[in-house]
Design a protein around this motif. Sequence first.
Motif, PDB file in Angstrom:
ATOM      1  N   MET A 218       0.829  -1.203   0.000  1.00  0.00           N
ATOM      2  CA  MET A 218       0.000   0.000   0.000  1.00  0.00           C
ATOM      3  C   MET A 218       0.867   1.258   0.000  1.00  0.00           C
ATOM      4  N   GLU A 219       1.913   1.273   0.861  1.00  0.00           N
ATOM      5  CA  GLU A 219       2.783   2.442   0.942  1.00  0.00           C
ATOM      6  C   GLU A 219       3.504   2.691  -0.371  1.00  0.00           C
ATOM      7  N   GLU A 220       3.953   1.617  -1.025  1.00  0.00           N
ATOM      8  CA  GLU A 220       4.659   1.751  -2.300  1.00  0.00           C
ATOM      9  C   GLU A 220       3.747   2.328  -3.379  1.00  0.00           C
ATOM     10  N   SER A 221       2.498   1.887  -3.434  1.00  0.00           N
ATOM     11  CA  SER A 221       1.566   2.397  -4.437  1.00  0.00           C
ATOM     12  C   SER A 221       1.235   3.860  -4.183  1.00  0.00           C
ATOM     13  N   MET A 222       1.186   4.261  -2.917  1.00  0.00           N
ATOM     14  CA  MET A 222       0.927   5.660  -2.599  1.00  0.00           C
ATOM     15  C   MET A 222       2.083   6.533  -3.057  1.00  0.00           C
ATOM     16  N   ARG A 223       3.311   6.031  -2.894  1.00  0.00           N
ATOM     17  CA  ARG A 223       4.477   6.805  -3.330  1.00  0.00           C
ATOM     18  C   ARG A 223       4.472   7.015  -4.838  1.00  0.00           C
ATOM     19  N   GLU A 224       4.005   6.018  -5.572  1.00  0.00           N
ATOM     20  CA  GLU A 224       3.966   6.137  -7.026  1.00  0.00           C
ATOM     21  C   GLU A 224       2.971   7.193  -7.477  1.00  0.00           C
ATOM     22  N   CYS A 225       1.983   7.498  -6.638  1.00  0.00           N
ATOM     23  CA  CYS A 225       0.978   8.506  -6.975  1.00  0.00           C
ATOM     24  C   CYS A 225       1.405   9.915  -6.595  1.00  0.00           C
ATOM     25  N   MET A 226       2.398  10.040  -5.715  1.00  0.00           N
ATOM     26  CA  MET A 226       2.790  11.359  -5.225  1.00  0.00           C
ATOM     27  C   MET A 226       3.473  12.183  -6.317  1.00  0.00           C
ATOM     28  N   ARG A 227       3.257  13.477  -6.265  1.00  0.00           N
ATOM     29  CA  ARG A 227       3.862  14.401  -7.200  1.00  0.00           C
ATOM     30  C   ARG A 227       4.514  15.538  -6.435  1.00  0.00           C
ATOM     31  N   LYS A 228       5.541  16.137  -7.036  1.00  0.00           N
ATOM     32  CA  LYS A 228       6.170  17.322  -6.466  1.00  0.00           C
ATOM     33  C   LYS A 228       5.994  18.472  -7.441  1.00  0.00           C
ATOM     34  N   LEU A 229       6.079  19.685  -6.927  1.00  0.00           N
ATOM     35  CA  LEU A 229       6.015  20.868  -7.773  1.00  0.00           C
ATOM     36  C   LEU A 229       7.427  21.319  -8.131  1.00  0.00           C
ATOM     37  N   ALA A 230       7.530  22.051  -9.228  1.00  0.00           N
ATOM     38  CA  ALA A 230       8.818  22.601  -9.644  1.00  0.00           C
ATOM     39  C   ALA A 230       8.583  23.921 -10.356  1.00  0.00           C
ATOM     40  N   LEU A 231       9.593  24.769 -10.331  1.00  0.00           N
ATOM     41  CA  LEU A 231       9.582  26.023 -11.064  1.00  0.00           C
ATOM     42  C   LEU A 231      10.049  25.740 -12.487  1.00  0.00           C
ATOM     43  N   TRP A 232       9.247  26.137 -13.467  1.00  0.00           N
ATOM     44  CA  TRP A 232       9.583  25.880 -14.868  1.00  0.00           C
ATOM     45  C   TRP A 232       9.878  27.194 -15.584  1.00  0.00           C
ATOM     46  N   HIS A 233      10.857  27.138 -16.485  1.00  0.00           N
ATOM     47  CA  HIS A 233      11.161  28.266 -17.351  1.00  0.00           C
ATOM     48  C   HIS A 233      10.225  28.181 -18.549  1.00  0.00           C
ATOM     49  N   THR A 234       9.295  29.110 -18.631  1.00  0.00           N
ATOM     50  CA  THR A 234       8.233  29.021 -19.632  1.00  0.00           C
ATOM     51  C   THR A 234       8.778  29.040 -21.057  1.00  0.00           C
ATOM     52  N   ARG A 235       9.781  29.856 -21.319  1.00  0.00           N
ATOM     53  CA  ARG A 235      10.277  30.004 -22.690  1.00  0.00           C
ATOM     54  C   ARG A 235      10.908  28.730 -23.230  1.00  0.00           C
TER      55      ARG A 235
END
Length: 206
Positions: free
Chosen positions: A1-18
């Motif tokens: 269960m813990e492993e499947s939850m980790r696969e669903c997690m996402r992180k945010l990042a700063l992206w350079h739009t150009r």
Amino acid sequence: MEESMRECMRKLALWHTRTFKPIMTHDELEPIMATLGFLGLPPSASPGGSLAWKEYAHSSSSSSASSGGGGRARPRLPYPRIDGLHSYTYQAFVDGVSSYLEMCDISVLFHIRGMPLHRLDLYKKWRRMQEDESVFVYREGTLDQATYNLYHLHRRGGGGSNSGDGDYINVKMYYGSGDGNGSLVIRDKGNSAPVSCLVPLKDIIL
């Protein structure tokens, strides 16, 4: 269960739009900031904390002051990595850049977008973005209390979207009102026109 939850997690990042590329470290961010008139200062530890932060001073303000001209706070992010931060930390940074550049839409330069966790990320300490069913997580210790108080108060007071975070495909940080209260706007992929309404994060996570 813990492993499947980790696969669903996402992180945010700063992206350079150009270039449409995520910016993961200050080594990648500093050259971009230099083109905007910002000089990266040496990293320093925050008071009472072990985490180092790096600030950017704009050419229009004195480099010896602790804040920019007119009482504007310098844009800053944790050092050395700048991926996997809380949405409030990114919002404070983008607000800081925008206050100097006075752009009506800072998303033409930067936007916040989610991405899957890397395998090596699983060895770090993560916290959920919100105390709910959010799949977005941030690195522990990268959200200072002052930033949390400022942006959480605005959100609870109705000064923006209730989403607080972002969808990992279709969300961009958009600042168009000029009032300093940024909102996350859901945009239809492949369509340049923004959707007219803001929707909670829980409504866009399948």
